[in-house]
Design an enzyme around this catalytic site. Structure first.
Site, PDB file in Angstrom:
ATOM      1  N   VAL A 117       0.825  -1.257  -0.075  1.00 46.23           N
ATOM      2  CA  VAL A 117      -0.120  -0.050   0.051  1.00 46.23           C
ATOM      3  C   VAL A 117       0.951   1.304  -0.092  1.00 46.23           C
ATOM      4  O   VAL A 117       1.678   1.330   0.982  1.00 46.23           O
ATOM      5  CB  VAL A 117      -0.976   0.005   1.143  1.00 46.23           C
ATOM      6  CG1 VAL A 117      -1.950   1.231   1.147  1.00 46.23           C
ATOM      7  CG2 VAL A 117      -1.559  -1.471   1.405  1.00 46.23           C
ATOM      8  N   ARG A 289      14.073   7.814 -11.699  1.00 46.58           N
ATOM      9  CA  ARG A 289      13.331   6.554 -11.576  1.00 46.58           C
ATOM     10  C   ARG A 289      12.045   6.574 -12.480  1.00 46.58           C
ATOM     11  O   ARG A 289      11.027   7.298 -12.347  1.00 46.58           O
ATOM     12  CB  ARG A 289      12.863   6.216 -10.100  1.00 46.58           C
ATOM     13  CG  ARG A 289      12.423   4.767  -9.839  1.00 46.58           C
ATOM     14  CD  ARG A 289      12.609   4.507  -8.354  1.00 46.58           C
ATOM     15  NE  ARG A 289      14.045   3.936  -8.085  1.00 46.58           N
ATOM     16  CZ  ARG A 289      14.818   4.121  -6.959  1.00 46.58           C
ATOM     17  NH1 ARG A 289      13.867   4.306  -5.880  1.00 46.58           N
ATOM     18  NH2 ARG A 289      16.051   4.041  -6.873  1.00 46.58           N
ATOM     19  N   LEU A 430      -6.739  -2.711  12.400  1.00 49.35           N
ATOM     20  CA  LEU A 430      -6.574  -1.291  12.973  1.00 49.35           C
ATOM     21  C   LEU A 430      -7.673  -0.281  12.846  1.00 49.35           C
ATOM     22  O   LEU A 430      -8.265   0.036  14.027  1.00 49.35           O
ATOM     23  CB  LEU A 430      -5.381  -0.663  12.341  1.00 49.35           C
ATOM     24  CG  LEU A 430      -3.966  -1.241  12.584  1.00 49.35           C
ATOM     25  CD1 LEU A 430      -2.991  -0.610  11.800  1.00 49.35           C
ATOM     26  CD2 LEU A 430      -3.573  -1.312  13.945  1.00 49.35           C
ATOM     27  N   ASP A 431      -8.222  -0.230  11.786  1.00 49.92           N
ATOM     28  CA  ASP A 431      -9.538   0.599  11.720  1.00 49.92           C
ATOM     29  C   ASP A 431     -10.824  -0.122  12.409  1.00 49.92           C
ATOM     30  O   ASP A 431     -11.768   0.410  12.958  1.00 49.92           O
ATOM     31  CB  ASP A 431      -9.895   0.826  10.303  1.00 49.92           C
ATOM     32  CG  ASP A 431      -9.640   2.198   9.954  1.00 49.92           C
ATOM     33  OD1 ASP A 431     -10.029   3.327  10.455  1.00 49.92           O
ATOM     34  OD2 ASP A 431      -8.843   2.690   8.795  1.00 49.92           O
ATOM     35  N   ASP A 602      -0.699   5.383  10.149  1.00 53.83           N
ATOM     36  CA  ASP A 602      -1.774   6.011   9.121  1.00 53.83           C
ATOM     37  C   ASP A 602      -3.139   6.453  10.236  1.00 53.83           C
ATOM     38  O   ASP A 602      -2.875   6.404  11.356  1.00 53.83           O
ATOM     39  CB  ASP A 602      -1.977   5.467   7.974  1.00 53.83           C
ATOM     40  CG  ASP A 602      -2.651   4.034   8.342  1.00 53.83           C
ATOM     41  OD1 ASP A 602      -3.282   3.741   9.157  1.00 53.83           O
ATOM     42  OD2 ASP A 602      -2.882   3.214   7.308  1.00 53.83           O
TER      43      ASP A 602
END
Length: 697
Positions: A117, A289, A430-431, A602
């Protein structure tokens, strides 16, 4: 922000220009027709979106009231289930069914492997992730703590190198055994594979093997410093690693206005049309890149073929909650950001033309949906977007994040609502924990965070995700995924523990870096995930009553020291994350925790910590004064951890610091935030930080 009018909508001028000059050309879409269609979608779906959010609030109000009653406070899982059915929070189970998405790429349907992610706003990170389809096992072992010790000097450490080579060859012995001896004994020449069909091809002298659907390329190079000393001239072992990557517009970025949205959409366009590049300085040299090319091989029968050089890219749109000032509706209100994301990211994906999806599909991950009616809304929205863009029905696939309590409790019905376009379900523990705390906020004080992880509801949640996914026919058609390993510097621990995810039957799990993807890829050689799914198919799902058992601290007996430890841990995590979000617009980064261990943070981790303190405040475990004192202590701690950052603004003793104010608000206003989400407050404070400061005379 300069605005332009299109079909009754007010659009950020730069965003409108980007869509008209960079996105629409080459798609066959005329500008006037496009904007008329966009306005029509907003007119049709905005009232439904508003109604869904009102439904969330109404259900939460009923749940809050119930938990304030003696009956609610004493309820077990079964009693909770009966109450939730009575208010329509739980819906009837659908009759048995099988999902039927068409044209799903093999990386999602029939291959098991790691998933990355990546914040779409960071072009360098996005390129690194897209190019992480292949990675060096030697480098991943040598440069991390996956093996004990550290290199002895700045140059190459032959002793550590020998340990790396031995580990890698033991891995080859397991993944592609030889008829006699081991890879450590092989000196080149004829390759005596125990299963000759594992030889997939060659690239010059390099050997391409295939095992459990993943490829291994053995680099043969006698001129290489490592290959020159190896009996078989093996210079490296390259693993097919991050087979899929989610390009994130949601939890890992800070996008609060038209300029932010434009930057995110521009990077997504560069990924879709293959033009994205980034130039940066590394070791005193400028490096540019770009996206990797596909990899060419010769099959054993002499025919030529290629393998993808890049990860299959998915895009995570925002959820149903937030609005954006980038688009204003005819009444002057902000447009729902999730609707805008669906339209724009899908329109941009028209530039893919087989570079990404070889089946012509568009893959949108939809987070934070609450149950089947919200999934059905997304399904209808995607129908409308397909019609706008001239796409065949169900071209846009959906990934359902199983991260809200109402979704996990109604998972089969949620999958049923999107059964024709589903391409993954993924647990977001987590959420999910944050929503668990918020939903039962009024029920009583929650356990300490470390204890919540060991509760029955989490085990039921993770099991039911796989069991219900298999019962709905996802195996071989869509991914069943698991969550993130949050400690990017703890690769030895990851190797030891994250094999548990494929062992559950999950055919993907999230990792925090390309290096971690290489190491996690070894787990999918150890575990045949699809065989494991066959073993688990037919299991009776874990009891719903277990899922609904709240992680309450019954008659808590914590010492004041334990309470202070928990409070400090939460406060430090909140401040350490929020200060980067508000001041620098960094939505995801490696943030030192209270013990100076770097964690990938996050908004999901922020949601847990802020909701946990809000819960303890509500139930008198801590006082406002204790929270204020902890914030001050931890502000000084976070200041010290960021002392080397010249862009950092100290928080300790600076009550007017916007980041500090945001952290306070997340806690003291936490119980009132919709579903306990952090986005409304973060967006408000970030917008203040970005606003031009008045010039004093």
């Amino acid at each position: 922000m300069s605005m332009t009018t299109r079909a009754g909508l007010s659009i950020d001028s730069a965003l409108a220009n980007f869509l008209e000059t960079a996105v629409l050309p080459g798609t066959g879409l005329a500008s006037d027709a496009f904007w008329a269609g966009v306005a029509g979608i907003f007119a049709r779906f905005t009232p439904r979106n508003q109604a869904l959010l009102a439904r969330r609030d109404a259900l939460q109000t009923q749940i809050d009231a119930w938990y304030r009653t003696p009956e609610g406070k004493a309820a077990d899982g079964a009693a909770t289930e009966a109450f939730l059915r009575s208010i329509g929070y739980l819906v009837p189970e659908p009759a048995p069914f099988a999902v039927d998405p068409a044209h799903v790429d093999a990386e999602l349907a029939s291959t098991a492997g790691p998933q990355l992610v990546v914040p779409v706003l960071n072009a360098r990170f996005a390129l690194n992730a897209a190019n992480a389809r292949w990675g060096s096992l030697y480098d991943a072992l040598y440069g991390t703590d996956a093996l004990p010790g550290v290199p002895a000097a700045k140059g190459y450490d032959p002793q550590r190198g020998a340990h790396v080579i031995a580990w890698a060859k033991r891995f080859l012995d397991e993944a592609a055994p030889l008829t006699t001896g081991s890879w450590g004994d092989w000196t080149g020449g004829e390759l005596p594979l125990a299963n000759p069909s594992q030889l997939a091809g060659r690239n010059g002298a390099n050997i391409l093997l295939r095992h459990n659907g993943l490829h291994i390329e053995i680099v043969i190079d006698p001129a290489h410093p490592i290959g020159a000393t190896d009996p078989a001239h093996i210079a490296d072992v390259i693993l097919e690693s991050a087979i899929t990557t989610i390009c994130d517009f949601e939890d890992s970025i800070a996008a609060v206005d038209g300029a932010d949205k434009l930057a995110a959409y521009a990077n997504w366009l560069g990924l879709m049309d293959g033009t994205l590049s980034d130039t940066f300085e590394k070791n005193g040299k400028a490096i540019t890149r770009r996206l990797n090319a596909d990899r060419a091989y010769t099959a054993p029968d002499g025919s030529a073929f290629t393998l993808p050089g890049r990860s299959l890219l998915l895009v995570r749109n925002v959820g149903h909650l937030m609005t954006t000032p980038a688009v204003l509706l005819p009444d002057g209100s902000q447009a729902f950001e999730g609707i805008l994301d669906g339209i724009v990211t899908s329109a941009i994906a028209l530039h893919d033309k087989g570079r990404n999806s070889r089946t012509g599909s568009i893959y949108i991950v939809k987070p934070k949906m609450h149950g089947p009616e919200e999934a059905a809304f997304a399904d209808d929205l995607f129908d409308a977007i397909e019609d706008l863009l001239g796409l065949a029905r169900h071209t846009i696939k959906i990934g359902v994040m199983d991260e809200e309590r109402r979704t996990s409790a109604n998972l089969a019905a949620t999958i049923h609502a999107v059964r024709h376009r589903i391409m993954f379900i993924n647990t977001g523990f987590l959420d999910r924990t944050g929503d668990e705390i918020h939903t039962a906020m009024q029920a009583g004080p929650m356990l300490r965070k470390g204890e919540i992880k060991n509760c029955a509801w989490i085990a039921a949640y993770e099991d039911r995700n796989v069991q219900i996914g298999l019962a709905c026919g996802l195996s071989g058609k869509a991914q069943i995924g698991k969550g993130m390993w949050a400690m990017p510097d703890r690769m030895a621990d990851m190797l030891a523990q994250k094999i548990a995810h494929p062992r559950t039957g999950a055919n993907t799990a999230w990792v925090p870096s390309p290096t971690a993807a290489v190491l996690h890829a070894t787990h999918y050689h150890t575990v045949d995930v699809f065989a494991r799914q066959d073993e688990r198919r037919g299991e009776t799902p874990a009891p719903l009553a277990d899922l609904l058992t709240i992680p309450l601290a019954r008659a808590p007996r914590w010492t004041q020291e334990e309470i202070t430890q928990e409070l400090d841990n939460n406060a430090q995590g909140i401040l350490g994350y929020v200060v980067r979000w508000v001041e620098q617009g960094v939505g995801c980064s490696k943030v030192p925790d209270i013990n100076d261990i770097g964690l990938m943070e996050d908004r999901a981790t922020l949601r847990i910590s802020s909701q946990h303190i809000a819960n303890w405040l509500m139930h008198g475990i801590v006082t406002p004064d204790q929270v204020e004192a902890a914030l001050q202590r931890m502000a000084a701690r976070v200041d010290a951890q960021n002392a080397g950052d010249p862009a950092y603004q100290p928080m300790a003793g600076h009550g007017d610091n916007l980041a500090y104010q945001a952290a306070r608000a997340l806690i003291f206003e936490g119980a009132a935030q919709p579903s306990g989400y952090t986005e409304p407050l973060l967006h408000a404070f970030r917008a203040k930080a970005k606003a031009p400061q008045p010039v004093l005379a």
